[in-house]
Design a protein around this motif. Structure first.
Motif, PDB file in Angstrom:
ATOM      1  N   UNK A 149      19.856 -43.339  71.643  1.00  0.00           N
ATOM      2  CA  UNK A 149      18.878 -44.241  70.841  1.00  0.00           C
ATOM      3  C   UNK A 149      19.013 -44.067  69.566  1.00  0.00           C
ATOM      4  N   UNK A 150      19.678 -42.866  69.001  1.00  0.00           N
ATOM      5  CA  UNK A 150      20.056 -42.876  67.582  1.00  0.00           C
ATOM      6  C   UNK A 150      21.005 -43.947  67.156  1.00  0.00           C
ATOM      7  N   UNK A 151      22.165 -43.792  68.052  1.00  0.00           N
ATOM      8  CA  UNK A 151      23.213 -44.757  67.437  1.00  0.00           C
ATOM      9  C   UNK A 151      22.650 -46.196  67.739  1.00  0.00           C
ATOM     10  N   UNK A 152      21.903 -46.421  68.570  1.00  0.00           N
ATOM     11  CA  UNK A 152      21.340 -47.847  68.518  1.00  0.00           C
ATOM     12  C   UNK A 152      20.307 -48.228  67.586  1.00  0.00           C
ATOM     13  N   UNK A 153      19.902 -47.343  66.685  1.00  0.00           N
ATOM     14  CA  UNK A 153      19.050 -47.895  65.265  1.00  0.00           C
ATOM     15  C   UNK A 153      17.683 -47.504  65.704  1.00  0.00           C
ATOM     16  N   UNK A 154      17.188 -46.949  66.823  1.00  0.00           N
ATOM     17  CA  UNK A 154      15.637 -46.250  66.816  1.00  0.00           C
ATOM     18  C   UNK A 154      15.327 -45.085  65.872  1.00  0.00           C
ATOM     19  N   UNK A 155      15.487 -45.135  64.589  1.00  0.00           N
ATOM     20  CA  UNK A 155      15.251 -43.832  63.633  1.00  0.00           C
ATOM     21  C   UNK A 155      14.272 -44.556  62.620  1.00  0.00           C
ATOM     22  N   UNK A 156      13.508 -45.466  62.821  1.00  0.00           N
ATOM     23  CA  UNK A 156      12.287 -45.781  61.983  1.00  0.00           C
ATOM     24  C   UNK A 156      10.925 -45.430  62.737  1.00  0.00           C
ATOM     25  N   UNK A 157       9.858 -45.691  61.948  1.00  0.00           N
ATOM     26  CA  UNK A 157       8.634 -45.734  62.661  1.00  0.00           C
ATOM     27  C   UNK A 157       8.429 -46.286  63.895  1.00  0.00           C
ATOM     28  N   UNK A 158       8.099 -45.515  65.089  1.00  0.00           N
ATOM     29  CA  UNK A 158       7.679 -46.417  66.267  1.00  0.00           C
ATOM     30  C   UNK A 158       6.182 -46.737  65.947  1.00  0.00           C
ATOM     31  N   UNK A 159       5.546 -47.552  67.117  1.00  0.00           N
ATOM     32  CA  UNK A 159       4.132 -47.747  67.030  1.00  0.00           C
ATOM     33  C   UNK A 159       3.414 -46.471  66.990  1.00  0.00           C
ATOM     34  N   UNK A 160       2.296 -46.435  66.432  1.00  0.00           N
ATOM     35  CA  UNK A 160       1.502 -45.344  66.253  1.00  0.00           C
ATOM     36  C   UNK A 160       1.286 -44.467  67.698  1.00  0.00           C
ATOM     37  N   UNK A 161       0.861 -45.180  68.598  1.00  0.00           N
ATOM     38  CA  UNK A 161       0.467 -44.744  69.878  1.00  0.00           C
ATOM     39  C   UNK A 161       1.801 -44.556  70.862  1.00  0.00           C
ATOM     40  N   UNK A 162       3.129 -44.775  70.177  1.00  0.00           N
ATOM     41  CA  UNK A 162       3.969 -44.679  71.119  1.00  0.00           C
ATOM     42  C   UNK A 162       4.795 -45.813  71.461  1.00  0.00           C
ATOM     43  N   UNK A 163       6.055 -45.730  71.956  1.00  0.00           N
ATOM     44  CA  UNK A 163       6.805 -47.065  72.139  1.00  0.00           C
ATOM     45  C   UNK A 163       6.306 -47.449  73.558  1.00  0.00           C
ATOM     46  N   UNK A 164       6.231 -48.826  73.765  1.00  0.00           N
ATOM     47  CA  UNK A 164       5.578 -49.205  74.843  1.00  0.00           C
ATOM     48  C   UNK A 164       6.201 -49.063  76.170  1.00  0.00           C
ATOM     49  N   UNK A 165       7.427 -48.996  76.355  1.00  0.00           N
ATOM     50  CA  UNK A 165       7.990 -48.650  77.449  1.00  0.00           C
ATOM     51  C   UNK A 165       7.955 -47.255  77.987  1.00  0.00           C
TER      52      UNK A 165
END
Length: 384
Positions: free
Chosen positions: A54-70
């Motif tokens: 997930x880090x390599x794929x670029x998920x390193x910035x703010x997610x939604x406040x209540x958490x990622x939808x999936x």
């Protein structure tokens, strides 16, 4: 230089957590640490790989406040499969900085000056300071006997028009006991017709033994309609240091929790959320946890056979409470300290969680450890 020594404290009687005290003592004396509740074995390499990906794929910035939808979707699916109720993905689920973050958000969102909150003792040590820091008053009910039962008539007598919230914890830390279906039904009947909020700490929901079924507040309509249920990925997946938890609640309650969550953490680790969303797709990753830890519990108790330590086998969590009354009349705090310093084995004295620090000559040991660690610990305990 300003003098801050006389500044008024919001928690004037607060002391360093017993977990910090005993862990520091364990490190200082090179003791086997069965005090603080964390495994000394690694988390699943597959889960770590998912985080790295997930880090390599670029998920390193703010997610939604209540958490990622999936991930919220997976949590809702899991609760529906286990407890028969579905929480709304967009408005009734929030990822938090550990379950302690969820507990803090929930108490802070609703407890105001003068509000009373019923707490069952022995109790996890974050509840009462959070209540007090918000101007509330903890109303304490001591659990009874060696098996830590609740006197529901006593609870009924404690409820009044100032009661804002009631906190339960099942499976229960530190005792290892588990609320029964009858307990939850009595609680449901007790709260019927009130506006009391139920805060249900269920971080050990998947660590339960002997074919006992976890009775989540979500199972019971009269509780679910008023309950904030808190859980923990750290406890479930052997990575307490990741500080990943979540809470679920009816939409009207969650709206208020968001107001606090947004100002404290705002959001939690993005790549870890992506990893858990994928990892939860395989229910075996959490459904097999009870049998895994039951083997640990049974091994620890078998190793202690013939010693002077006694105790009712834990029904859940990864803690075993042991009574040492046949060994010494020392206070549990003193015996725990001596056990750490002189014999190099750290535990937690249970009195610190009890009403008025009642000392029942009990120590809590964490058995979420390797077999080698449990064997060394048992060898020490047999010396008494």
């Amino acid at each position: 230089m300003p003098d801050f020594r006389n500044l008024p404290s919001k928690l004037p009687t607060a002391k360093t957590s017993i977990f910090s005290v005993m862990s520091q003592l364990a490190r200082k004396h090179n003791a086997i640490d069965l005090s603080q509740g964390f495994p000394n074995f690694d988390t699943d390499p597959k889960l770590k790989e998912l985080v790295f990906n997930a880090m390599k794929e670029g998920y390193n910035q703010y997610p939604p406040m209540n958490g990622v939808p999936e991930l919220r979707e997976q949590i809702s699916d899991k609760i529906e499969a286990l407890y028969g109720v579905r929480y709304k993905v967009d408005s009734e689920i929030t990822l938090t900085a550990g379950a302690t973050g969820a507990l803090y958000d929930a108490i802070t969102a609703f407890v105001n000056k003068g509000d009373e909150v019923i707490v069952f003792k022995p109790a996890y040590d974050s509840y009462e300071p959070t209540i007090k820091s918000n101007g509330g008053k903890p109303v304490l009910v001591q659990m009874k006997g060696k098996d830590f039962k609740i006197d529901w008539q006593e609870v009924k007598e404690k409820i009044n028009n100032r009661t804002k919230m009631l906190i339960i914890n099942t499976p229960h830390n530190p005792s290892g006991t588990v609320f029964t279906k009858e307990d939850m039904q009595q609680l449901e009947a007790l709260l019927k017709g009130t506006d009391i909020i139920l805060l249900s700490d269920e971080v050990y929901e998947h660590i339960i033994f002997d074919a006992i079924e976890h009775q989540s507040a979500s199972r019971f309509p009269g509780l679910a309609e008023r309950a904030i249920v808190c859980s923990s990925f750290g406890k479930t997946f052997h990575n307490t240091g990741w500080k990943m938890g979540y809470c679920v609640a009816p939409e009207e309650l969650m709206k208020e929790i968001w107001k606090i969550h947004e100002l404290t953490a705002f959001c939690v680790n993005h790549p870890m959320q992506k990893a858990f969303a994928e990892y939860l797709k395989n229910p075996e990753n959490y459904l097999n946890l009870g049998s895994f830890y039951q083997e640990k519990r049974d091994k620890f108790l078998k190793l202690l056979q013939g010693s002077k330590f006694t105790g009712i086998p834990a029904k859940g969590t990864y803690y075993q409470v042991l009574n040492y009354a046949e060994i010494t009349t020392e206070k549990d705090t003193e015996f725990a300290e001596r056990l750490t310093i002189e014999h190099h084995l750290a535990s937690i004295p249970v009195s610190v969680f009890n009403f008025e620090q009642k000392d029942n000559k009990q120590l809590r040991f964490c058995f979420a450890k390797t077999d080698e660690t449990l064997e060394k610990a048992a060898e020490i305990l047999h010396k008494f």
